[in-house]
Design a protein around this motif. Structure first.
Motif, PDB file in Angstrom:
ATOM      1  N   GLY A 206     -40.748 -31.721  -2.529  1.00  0.00           N
ATOM      2  CA  GLY A 206     -41.207 -30.371  -2.205  1.00  0.00           C
ATOM      3  C   GLY A 206     -40.942 -30.021  -0.756  1.00  0.00           C
ATOM      4  N   ALA A 207     -41.154 -30.974   0.145  1.00  0.00           N
ATOM      5  CA  ALA A 207     -40.923 -30.743   1.570  1.00  0.00           C
ATOM      6  C   ALA A 207     -39.445 -30.500   1.858  1.00  0.00           C
ATOM      7  CB  ALA A 207     -41.432 -31.935   2.374  1.00  0.00           C
ATOM      8  N   LEU A 208     -38.573 -31.289   1.255  1.00  0.00           N
ATOM      9  CA  LEU A 208     -37.132 -31.128   1.494  1.00  0.00           C
ATOM     10  C   LEU A 208     -36.621 -29.802   0.938  1.00  0.00           C
ATOM     11  CD1 LEU A 208     -35.921 -34.763   0.742  1.00  0.00           C
ATOM     12  CD2 LEU A 208     -36.098 -33.658   2.977  1.00  0.00           C
ATOM     13  N   LEU A 209     -37.113 -29.409  -0.230  1.00  0.00           N
ATOM     14  CA  LEU A 209     -36.729 -28.114  -0.787  1.00  0.00           C
ATOM     15  C   LEU A 209     -37.171 -26.973   0.127  1.00  0.00           C
ATOM     16  CD1 LEU A 209     -37.503 -28.626  -4.589  1.00  0.00           C
ATOM     17  CD2 LEU A 209     -35.243 -28.297  -3.544  1.00  0.00           C
ATOM     18  N   ALA A 210     -38.368 -27.093   0.679  1.00  0.00           N
ATOM     19  CA  ALA A 210     -38.865 -26.063   1.599  1.00  0.00           C
ATOM     20  C   ALA A 210     -38.006 -25.988   2.848  1.00  0.00           C
ATOM     21  CB  ALA A 210     -40.318 -26.347   1.972  1.00  0.00           C
ATOM     22  N   LEU A 211     -37.587 -27.128   3.361  1.00  0.00           N
ATOM     23  CA  LEU A 211     -36.733 -27.141   4.554  1.00  0.00           C
ATOM     24  C   LEU A 211     -35.415 -26.425   4.288  1.00  0.00           C
ATOM     25  CD1 LEU A 211     -36.087 -28.187   7.428  1.00  0.00           C
ATOM     26  CD2 LEU A 211     -35.184 -30.253   6.340  1.00  0.00           C
ATOM     27  N   ILE A 212     -34.811 -26.711   3.140  1.00  0.00           N
ATOM     28  CA  ILE A 212     -33.534 -26.080   2.793  1.00  0.00           C
ATOM     29  C   ILE A 212     -33.707 -24.570   2.617  1.00  0.00           C
ATOM     30  CG2 ILE A 212     -31.748 -25.934   1.015  1.00  0.00           C
ATOM     31  CD1 ILE A 212     -32.279 -28.974   0.527  1.00  0.00           C
ATOM     32  N   PHE A 213     -34.744 -24.201   1.872  1.00  0.00           N
ATOM     33  CA  PHE A 213     -34.973 -22.782   1.599  1.00  0.00           C
ATOM     34  C   PHE A 213     -35.305 -22.023   2.886  1.00  0.00           C
ATOM     35  CE2 PHE A 213     -37.887 -19.299   0.327  1.00  0.00           C
ATOM     36  CZ  PHE A 213     -36.985 -18.549  -0.420  1.00  0.00           C
ATOM     37  N   LEU A 217     -33.569 -18.689   4.365  1.00  0.00           N
ATOM     38  CA  LEU A 217     -34.312 -17.440   4.387  1.00  0.00           C
ATOM     39  C   LEU A 217     -34.652 -16.990   5.808  1.00  0.00           C
ATOM     40  CD1 LEU A 217     -35.649 -15.259   2.592  1.00  0.00           C
ATOM     41  CD2 LEU A 217     -37.765 -16.578   2.766  1.00  0.00           C
ATOM     42  N   LEU A 218     -35.006 -17.946   6.660  1.00  0.00           N
ATOM     43  CA  LEU A 218     -35.436 -17.609   8.012  1.00  0.00           C
ATOM     44  C   LEU A 218     -34.275 -17.531   8.990  1.00  0.00           C
ATOM     45  CD1 LEU A 218     -38.622 -19.864   8.189  1.00  0.00           C
ATOM     46  CD2 LEU A 218     -38.420 -17.510   7.375  1.00  0.00           C
ATOM     47  N   MET A 219     -33.063 -17.765   8.474  1.00  0.00           N
ATOM     48  CA  MET A 219     -31.838 -17.638   9.281  1.00  0.00           C
ATOM     49  C   MET A 219     -31.874 -18.532  10.507  1.00  0.00           C
ATOM     50  SD  MET A 219     -31.055 -13.566   8.931  1.00  0.00           S
ATOM     51  CE  MET A 219     -29.495 -13.709   9.782  1.00  0.00           C
ATOM     52  N   ARG A 221     -30.455 -20.920  13.076  1.00  0.00           N
ATOM     53  CA  ARG A 221     -29.085 -20.882  13.562  1.00  0.00           C
ATOM     54  C   ARG A 221     -28.258 -22.114  13.183  1.00  0.00           C
ATOM     55  NH1 ARG A 221     -31.695 -18.549  17.926  1.00  0.00           N
ATOM     56  NH2 ARG A 221     -31.804 -20.533  19.030  1.00  0.00           N
ATOM     57  N   ASP A 222     -28.912 -23.279  13.084  1.00  0.00           N
ATOM     58  CA  ASP A 222     -28.149 -24.483  12.805  1.00  0.00           C
ATOM     59  C   ASP A 222     -28.028 -24.757  11.308  1.00  0.00           C
ATOM     60  OD1 ASP A 222     -30.817 -25.006  12.614  1.00  0.00           O
ATOM     61  OD2 ASP A 222     -30.727 -26.979  13.561  1.00  0.00           O
ATOM     62  N   TRP A 223     -28.346 -23.713  10.485  1.00  0.00           N
ATOM     63  CA  TRP A 223     -28.151 -23.831   9.045  1.00  0.00           C
ATOM     64  C   TRP A 223     -27.124 -22.785   8.626  1.00  0.00           C
ATOM     65  CZ3 TRP A 223     -30.519 -27.163   5.460  1.00  0.00           C
ATOM     66  CH2 TRP A 223     -31.416 -28.059   6.028  1.00  0.00           C
ATOM     67  N   SER A 224     -26.686 -22.890   7.404  1.00  0.00           N
ATOM     68  CA  SER A 224     -25.663 -21.967   6.876  1.00  0.00           C
ATOM     69  C   SER A 224     -26.145 -20.528   6.906  1.00  0.00           C
ATOM     70  CB  SER A 224     -25.319 -22.359   5.430  1.00  0.00           C
ATOM     71  OG  SER A 224     -24.526 -21.368   4.842  1.00  0.00           O
ATOM     72  N   ASN A 225     -25.262 -19.597   7.244  1.00  0.00           N
ATOM     73  CA  ASN A 225     -25.574 -18.172   7.218  1.00  0.00           C
ATOM     74  C   ASN A 225     -25.215 -17.525   5.876  1.00  0.00           C
ATOM     75  OD1 ASN A 225     -26.566 -17.987   9.876  1.00  0.00           O
ATOM     76  ND2 ASN A 225     -24.474 -17.925  10.677  1.00  0.00           N
ATOM     77  N   ALA A 226     -24.949 -18.350   4.894  1.00  0.00           N
ATOM     78  CA  ALA A 226     -24.544 -17.823   3.580  1.00  0.00           C
ATOM     79  C   ALA A 226     -25.669 -17.006   2.954  1.00  0.00           C
ATOM     80  CB  ALA A 226     -24.160 -18.978   2.669  1.00  0.00           C
TER      81      ALA A 226
END
Length: 226
Positions: A206-213, A217-219, A221-226
């Protein structure tokens, strides 16, 4: 986490915070169960005490250690590089030991045997889904709070856990250290030790899914902008 505080003080804050959190969860459960035969009313008492103490502990200890009090929270911050990887195992150890001490303290305050093993069954798909959901919501609440309202994180977490006690079948442990500590009490808030692996795996997922989501969603910067 505040780098201005030495690691020893950060670990002490994590241990103390988890101790007081678990003492509140277990102690309020014992108190509520002793005052009423109504399970719903007992759960309400347990819920309110837990939500309230979270607000207090995050507010007063957050500036020292980040007020994780939860191995999956520390794991997420380590992945985000906001907690040094070298500190992760120490944080988790402090949280687990603090949680166990909190259970023992609660037993002592109510004149119960200090060392117990829970026999409360919390097993099955509904329980695991509940824990994954509760932990997803907790981590997302923390990350969104930090992104938009840092000053409100303590209240957001306290209110989220208060709600999650009631909308999840598991009563929202959402914390491996607390789950381990609660396996050592044969009282209102207990969980059988044999049921721990399912809870902990669900909490991590659950924690890892929340991190990815949240990263999407929160944009961040070091995650995908897709």
């Amino acid at each position: 986490m505040n780098a201005a505080f030495p690691l020893s003080r950060q670990l002490t804050a994590e241990a103390l915070g988890t101790l007081l959190l678990v003492a509140t969860v277990v102690g309020s459960g014992i108190m509520a169960d002793s005052l009423t035969d109504d399970t719903a009313l007992a759960l309400l008492g347990n819920t309110l005490a837990t939500g309230a103490i979270l607000v207090v502990l995050i507010t007063i200890l957050g500036p020292i250690s980040g007020a994780h009090f939860n191995p999956v929270v520390s794991m997420i911050f380590a992945i985000r590089r906001e907690l040094p990887s070298s500190s992760l195992a120490l944080y988790i150890t402090a949280q687990v030991l603090g949680g166990i001490a909190g259970t023992v303290l609660a037993h002592g305050m109510f004149a119960l045997p200090l060392l117990q093993t829970s026999e409360t069954v919390r097993f099955g798909g509904a329980q695991w889904l509940s824990e994954a959901t509760a932990t997803f919501g907790l981590i997302f609440t923390i990350l969104a709070g930090i992104r938009f309202r840092t000053d409100a994180v303590a209240w957001l977490v306290g209110l989220y856990i208060t709600a999650a006690y009631w909308f999840t079948a598991s009563t929202a442990f959402a914390n491996p250290a607390v789950a381990i500590a609660r396996s050592l009490t044969h009282t209102f808030s207990g969980i059988r030790p044999t049921d721990l692996p399912g809870f902990i795996v669900a909490e991590i997922l659950g924690a890892l899914l929340a991190l990815i989501f949240a990263g999407w969603l929160l944009m961040r910067r070091d995650w995908s902008n897709a």
